[in-house]
Write a protein that holds these residues in place. Structure first.
Motif, mmCIF file in Angstrom:
data_model
loop_
_atom_site.group_PDB
_atom_site.id
_atom_site.type_symbol
_atom_site.label_atom_id
_atom_site.label_comp_id
_atom_site.label_asym_id
_atom_site.label_seq_id
_atom_site.Cartn_x
_atom_site.Cartn_y
_atom_site.Cartn_z
ATOM 1 N N GLY A 44 0.815 -1.219 0.000
ATOM 2 C CA GLY A 44 0.000 0.000 0.000
ATOM 3 C C GLY A 44 0.842 1.259 0.000
ATOM 4 O O GLY A 44 0.549 2.216 -0.726
ATOM 5 N N THR A 45 1.896 1.256 0.796
ATOM 6 C CA THR A 45 2.756 2.446 0.850
ATOM 7 C C THR A 45 3.485 2.647 -0.475
ATOM 8 O O THR A 45 3.726 3.782 -0.883
ATOM 9 C CB THR A 45 3.772 2.385 2.002
ATOM 10 N N ARG A 46 3.798 1.561 -1.143
ATOM 11 C CA ARG A 46 4.474 1.680 -2.451
ATOM 12 C C ARG A 46 3.552 2.370 -3.458
ATOM 13 O O ARG A 46 3.986 3.260 -4.197
ATOM 14 C CB ARG A 46 4.904 0.313 -2.957
ATOM 15 N N VAL A 47 2.289 1.978 -3.494
ATOM 16 C CA VAL A 47 1.330 2.605 -4.413
ATOM 17 C C VAL A 47 1.221 4.097 -4.113
ATOM 18 O O VAL A 47 1.332 4.940 -5.013
ATOM 19 C CB VAL A 47 -0.057 1.931 -4.311
ATOM 20 N N LEU A 48 1.013 4.430 -2.859
ATOM 21 C CA LEU A 48 0.857 5.841 -2.485
ATOM 22 C C LEU A 48 2.138 6.619 -2.736
ATOM 23 O O LEU A 48 2.107 7.748 -3.243
ATOM 24 C CB LEU A 48 0.429 5.954 -1.023
ATOM 25 N N PHE A 58 -1.881 10.147 -9.845
ATOM 26 C CA PHE A 58 -2.748 10.119 -8.666
ATOM 27 C C PHE A 58 -4.152 9.744 -9.123
ATOM 28 O O PHE A 58 -4.769 10.444 -9.928
ATOM 29 C CB PHE A 58 -2.764 11.480 -7.959
ATOM 30 N N GLU A 59 -4.614 8.635 -8.643
ATOM 31 C CA GLU A 59 -5.964 8.150 -8.925
ATOM 32 C C GLU A 59 -6.661 7.985 -7.576
ATOM 33 O O GLU A 59 -6.274 7.111 -6.790
ATOM 34 C CB GLU A 59 -5.934 6.810 -9.663
ATOM 35 N N PRO A 60 -7.660 8.816 -7.290
ATOM 36 C CA PRO A 60 -8.303 8.764 -5.961
ATOM 37 C C PRO A 60 -8.785 7.375 -5.549
ATOM 38 O O PRO A 60 -8.570 6.962 -4.413
ATOM 39 C CB PRO A 60 -9.461 9.757 -6.081
ATOM 40 N N ALA A 61 -9.406 6.635 -6.456
ATOM 41 C CA ALA A 61 -9.924 5.308 -6.090
ATOM 42 C C ALA A 61 -8.777 4.350 -5.766
ATOM 43 O O ALA A 61 -8.862 3.569 -4.807
ATOM 44 C CB ALA A 61 -10.793 4.746 -7.214
ATOM 45 N N GLU A 62 -7.713 4.400 -6.542
ATOM 46 C CA GLU A 62 -6.558 3.541 -6.292
ATOM 47 C C GLU A 62 -5.863 3.940 -4.988
ATOM 48 O O GLU A 62 -5.445 3.074 -4.207
ATOM 49 C CB GLU A 62 -5.589 3.633 -7.470
ATOM 50 N N ALA A 63 -5.763 5.241 -4.756
ATOM 51 C CA ALA A 63 -5.159 5.724 -3.508
ATOM 52 C C ALA A 63 -5.993 5.285 -2.312
ATOM 53 O O ALA A 63 -5.453 4.833 -1.293
ATOM 54 C CB ALA A 63 -5.017 7.248 -3.538
ATOM 55 N N GLN A 64 -7.307 5.386 -2.432
ATOM 56 C CA GLN A 64 -8.192 4.969 -1.347
ATOM 57 C C GLN A 64 -8.047 3.474 -1.077
ATOM 58 O O GLN A 64 -8.000 3.044 0.076
ATOM 59 C CB GLN A 64 -9.648 5.323 -1.662
ATOM 60 N N ALA A 65 -7.963 2.670 -2.122
ATOM 61 C CA ALA A 65 -7.799 1.216 -1.947
ATOM 62 C C ALA A 65 -6.477 0.902 -1.251
ATOM 63 O O ALA A 65 -6.425 0.038 -0.363
ATOM 64 C CB ALA A 65 -7.886 0.508 -3.302
ATOM 65 N N ALA A 66 -5.409 1.590 -1.641
ATOM 66 C CA ALA A 66 -4.103 1.359 -1.006
ATOM 67 C C ALA A 66 -4.143 1.776 0.457
ATOM 68 O O ALA A 66 -3.636 1.063 1.333
ATOM 69 C CB ALA A 66 -3.016 2.121 -1.751
ATOM 70 N N ALA A 67 -4.745 2.921 0.739
ATOM 71 C CA ALA A 67 -4.856 3.392 2.123
ATOM 72 C C ALA A 67 -5.691 2.417 2.951
ATOM 73 O O ALA A 67 -5.351 2.112 4.100
ATOM 74 C CB ALA A 67 -5.461 4.796 2.164
ATOM 75 N N GLN A 68 -6.759 1.906 2.357
ATOM 76 C CA GLN A 68 -7.612 0.950 3.075
ATOM 77 C C GLN A 68 -6.859 -0.341 3.365
ATOM 78 O O GLN A 68 -7.014 -0.932 4.433
ATOM 79 C CB GLN A 68 -8.896 0.672 2.292
ATOM 80 N N ALA A 115 -5.011 5.464 9.854
ATOM 81 C CA ALA A 115 -6.368 6.009 9.943
ATOM 82 C C ALA A 115 -6.413 7.447 9.427
ATOM 83 O O ALA A 115 -7.434 7.884 8.888
ATOM 84 C CB ALA A 115 -6.865 5.947 11.388
ATOM 85 N N GLY A 116 -5.328 8.165 9.576
ATOM 86 C CA GLY A 116 -5.277 9.560 9.155
ATOM 87 C C GLY A 116 -4.921 9.779 7.698
ATOM 88 O O GLY A 116 -4.875 10.927 7.242
ATOM 89 N N LEU A 117 -4.666 8.707 6.955
ATOM 90 C CA LEU A 117 -4.362 8.887 5.538
ATOM 91 C C LEU A 117 -5.551 9.523 4.834
ATOM 92 O O LEU A 117 -6.676 9.022 4.912
ATOM 93 C CB LEU A 117 -4.016 7.550 4.878
ATOM 94 N N ASP A 118 -5.303 10.610 4.159
ATOM 95 C CA ASP A 118 -6.350 11.359 3.465
ATOM 96 C C ASP A 118 -6.075 11.282 1.973
ATOM 97 O O ASP A 118 -5.102 11.853 1.482
ATOM 98 C CB ASP A 118 -6.339 12.813 3.944
ATOM 99 N N THR A 119 -6.915 10.573 1.272
ATOM 100 C CA THR A 119 -6.729 10.370 -0.164
ATOM 101 C C THR A 119 -7.682 11.218 -0.990
ATOM 102 O O THR A 119 -7.872 10.959 -2.175
ATOM 103 C CB THR A 119 -6.904 8.881 -0.516
ATOM 104 N N SER A 120 -8.255 12.244 -0.399
ATOM 105 C CA SER A 120 -9.222 13.072 -1.113
ATOM 106 C C SER A 120 -8.583 13.902 -2.225
ATOM 107 O O SER A 120 -9.272 14.301 -3.161
ATOM 108 C CB SER A 120 -9.967 13.982 -0.133
ATOM 109 N N SER A 121 -7.305 14.145 -2.115
ATOM 110 C CA SER A 121 -6.573 14.864 -3.156
ATOM 111 C C SER A 121 -5.097 14.518 -3.018
ATOM 112 O O SER A 121 -4.660 13.995 -1.987
ATOM 113 C CB SER A 121 -6.762 16.379 -3.014
#
Length: 145
Positions: A44-48, A58-68, A115-121
């Motif tokens: 996950g950290t590699r993707v982000l 930067f793809e919000p859905a992909e970032a959200q999946a990695a953060a999750q 928990a604090g990872l913010d992938t909104s932008s």
């Protein structure tokens, strides 16, 4: 301002320094299980990190999946280290079990950072990713050989 922009890159550099394939030859199933959890976090950290370095868009859905994925794996860290298990290929320091409450605090910091990872932008991710990198570096500096 320059330091603020550099922190995520520094965090990613620190995270990338931990080898993904350094676990070849591990025989102990308990050690393999905890390494698998760490590899989930690393993936996950590699993707982000790649997004923040510009190596991938930067793809919000992909970032959200990695953060999750990181959020899901982080609470597994302490349980996988509860049994004091070893393997010649393990990178876990014996200090983990000698200082287990301190190790638990490090793992808690990881969970909070996840928990604090913010992938909104991309900007929000950049700001929150640095905290994750700090948590990872701190624990690895104390508890990884």
């Amino acid at each position: 301002m320059i330091l603020r922009k550099a922190l995520p890159a520094l965090a990613f550099s620190a995270l990338a320094a931990f080898p993904a394939t350094g676990h070849d030859g591990v025989k102990n199933p308990a050690v393999m299980a905890r390494m698998a959890v760490m590899e989930e976090i690393q993936a996950g950290t590699r993707v982000l990190g790649d997004m923040l370095k510009g190596a991938r868009p930067f793809e919000p859905a992909e970032a959200q999946a990695a953060a999750q994925a990181i959020r899901a794996a982080a609470p597994k860290v302490v349980p996988t280290f509860r049994p004091m298990e070893d393997d010649p290929k393990s990178e876990a320091s014996p200090a983990i079990w000698q200082e287990f409450p301190a190790f638990e605090a490090e793992a808690s910091a990881l969970e909070q950072a996840a928990a604090g990872l913010d992938t909104s932008s991309e900007a929000a991710l950049r700001a929150s990713f640095a905290t994750l990198g700090t948590a990872c570096r701190s624990c690895h500096a104390s508890y990884q050989e």
